[in-house]
Design an enzyme around this catalytic site. Sequence first.
Site, PDB file in Angstrom:
ATOM      1  N   HIS A  26      25.306  29.090   7.386  1.00 51.46           N
ATOM      2  CA  HIS A  26      26.535  30.179   6.738  1.00 51.46           C
ATOM      3  C   HIS A  26      27.838  29.764   7.314  1.00 51.46           C
ATOM      4  CE1 HIS A  26      25.705  32.215  10.907  1.00 51.46           C
ATOM      5  NE2 HIS A  26      24.787  32.759  10.443  1.00 51.46           N
ATOM      6  N   HIS A  81      12.979  38.585  16.303  1.00 51.97           N
ATOM      7  CA  HIS A  81      14.336  38.537  15.725  1.00 51.97           C
ATOM      8  C   HIS A  81      13.998  38.677  14.101  1.00 51.97           C
ATOM      9  CE1 HIS A  81      18.358  38.030  14.823  1.00 51.97           C
ATOM     10  NE2 HIS A  81      18.582  36.710  14.722  1.00 51.97           N
ATOM     11  N   GLU A  83      16.279  38.150  11.607  1.00 54.79           N
ATOM     12  CA  GLU A  83      17.081  37.203  10.980  1.00 54.79           C
ATOM     13  C   GLU A  83      16.278  36.185   9.759  1.00 54.79           C
ATOM     14  OE1 GLU A  83      20.701  35.416  12.649  1.00 54.79           O
ATOM     15  OE2 GLU A  83      21.420  34.904  10.637  1.00 54.79           O
ATOM     16  N   ASP A  85      16.216  33.161   8.982  1.00 56.09           N
ATOM     17  CA  ASP A  85      15.753  31.777   9.571  1.00 56.09           C
ATOM     18  C   ASP A  85      14.235  31.947  10.071  1.00 56.09           C
ATOM     19  OD1 ASP A  85      17.423  33.250  11.450  1.00 56.09           O
ATOM     20  OD2 ASP A  85      18.095  31.302  12.126  1.00 56.09           O
ATOM     21  N   HIS A 146      20.625  37.891  19.131  1.00 57.04           N
ATOM     22  CA  HIS A 146      21.614  37.631  18.372  1.00 57.04           C
ATOM     23  C   HIS A 146      22.160  38.871  17.514  1.00 57.04           C
ATOM     24  CE1 HIS A 146      23.334  35.546  14.560  1.00 57.04           C
ATOM     25  NE2 HIS A 146      24.301  36.030  15.021  1.00 57.04           N
ATOM     26  N   HIS A 226      15.436  27.450  18.166  1.00 56.14           N
ATOM     27  CA  HIS A 226      16.318  26.400  17.331  1.00 56.14           C
ATOM     28  C   HIS A 226      16.255  25.294  18.481  1.00 56.14           C
ATOM     29  CE1 HIS A 226      17.354  29.005  13.907  1.00 56.14           C
ATOM     30  NE2 HIS A 226      17.847  29.671  14.807  1.00 56.14           N
TER      31      HIS A 226
HETATM   32 FE1  FEO Z   1      20.032  34.916  14.693  1.00 59.83          FE
HETATM   33 FE2  FEO Z   1      18.265  32.024  14.477  1.00 59.83          FE
HETATM   34  O1  FEO Z   1      18.966  33.579  13.890  1.00 59.83           O
END
Ligand code: FEO
Length: 398
Positions: A26, A81, A83, A85, A146, A226
Amino acid sequence: MTMHSVPVSPGIDWVGAIDWSLRDFHGYATPRGTTYNAYLVRGNGKTALVDTVKLPFVDELLSRITSIMDPAKVDLIVVNHVEPDHNSGLREVMRAMPNARVVASATGVKGVAEYHDGLAVDAVGADDVIDLGGRTLRFLPMPMVHWPDSMFTYVAESKTLLPNDAFGQHMASSQRFADEVGLDLALAELTIYYANILMPLGTQVAKAVEKLVATGWELDVVAPSHGVIWRGDALAAAVETYGRLTAGETREKIVIAFSTMWGSTKILADAIADGIAEDGVEVAVYDLADSSIAAITRQLLDARALLLGSPTLHHGMLYRVAGYLQYLSGLKPKGKLAGTFGSFGWSSGACKQMTAQLEAIGFELPFEPFTQKYKPTAEDVQAAREWGQQFARAVRER
Ligand code: FEO
């Protein structure tokens, strides 16, 4: 083909996916790609999968799990989480694990329902312990690290923390540990990630670290969702780096970002930079036409000032400068100086626009903009150098 898994710590294996091709997250350029890490935690009686992956990578996740066990025998899925991803593959993963209970933070439960058409999962919080048989899962809700739903999972018997985005980096690699890819690279990517994803949440991240320390949990391994995993000296270095980042430490450094039409504003940028460097202050210069805004933002993270340049086009700034200001308006850098400069032909609206937007973001603009008509003369270039030098003095005094 069955893809391989990687042992992380006693009873915990990495079973995530590597996205070698991702080049944009993004708006954040990711030249090294990324990974969507997921972890299989095995007790004597039960097995948990902590986090899933982005939907196109579900087969890779299941293949890596298959190298250890039949995915259908997984008992628990933890959603740290929501999100996409990490969570967009949840439904597909659940189809492969029909008996698995799914848990998330209380806010995560609502997020899962909203992303997955009312899917109901169970809430867990700081008071919950899930026993897998000699290996336990504990949970720490971490709002805004996050998103509001974010949560850390801890495995005490393995001294391993699974904190999802926290301590993450966008980096694909064949090695899974920071000490294997090289500590300098891992810390550089940790810092870029912090600058572009977590900068506006620095206060929450600092509180999260305090909350984590207060638990007294022992940590041998921190395995984010990640990039590479932190252990040993690399873990200590990552924690120390996060401390500096959340404290907002800066250096005597100025970032210049500009866009140019016919080269006049570039001449000014180079002259301003030369004046700053002559005064002994570090300076980094970026033409927005061919620079990654993620790289600029990483430099801005520990700089003390941003100088933004644009010529005037139709009474305003060039669109690339407007785009970068929009990017910064979300990240809200704190405690920094700013200045604006640019050439003009017959009206000079760009600096006025840039100044207003920088002030709205929260920058302090101590000096008047530097503007100049058409092509800079030798006197203009000297004046630009001196304009830069006053910023050099200002950042040294801060
Ligand atoms: Fe906030 Fe890796 O997603």
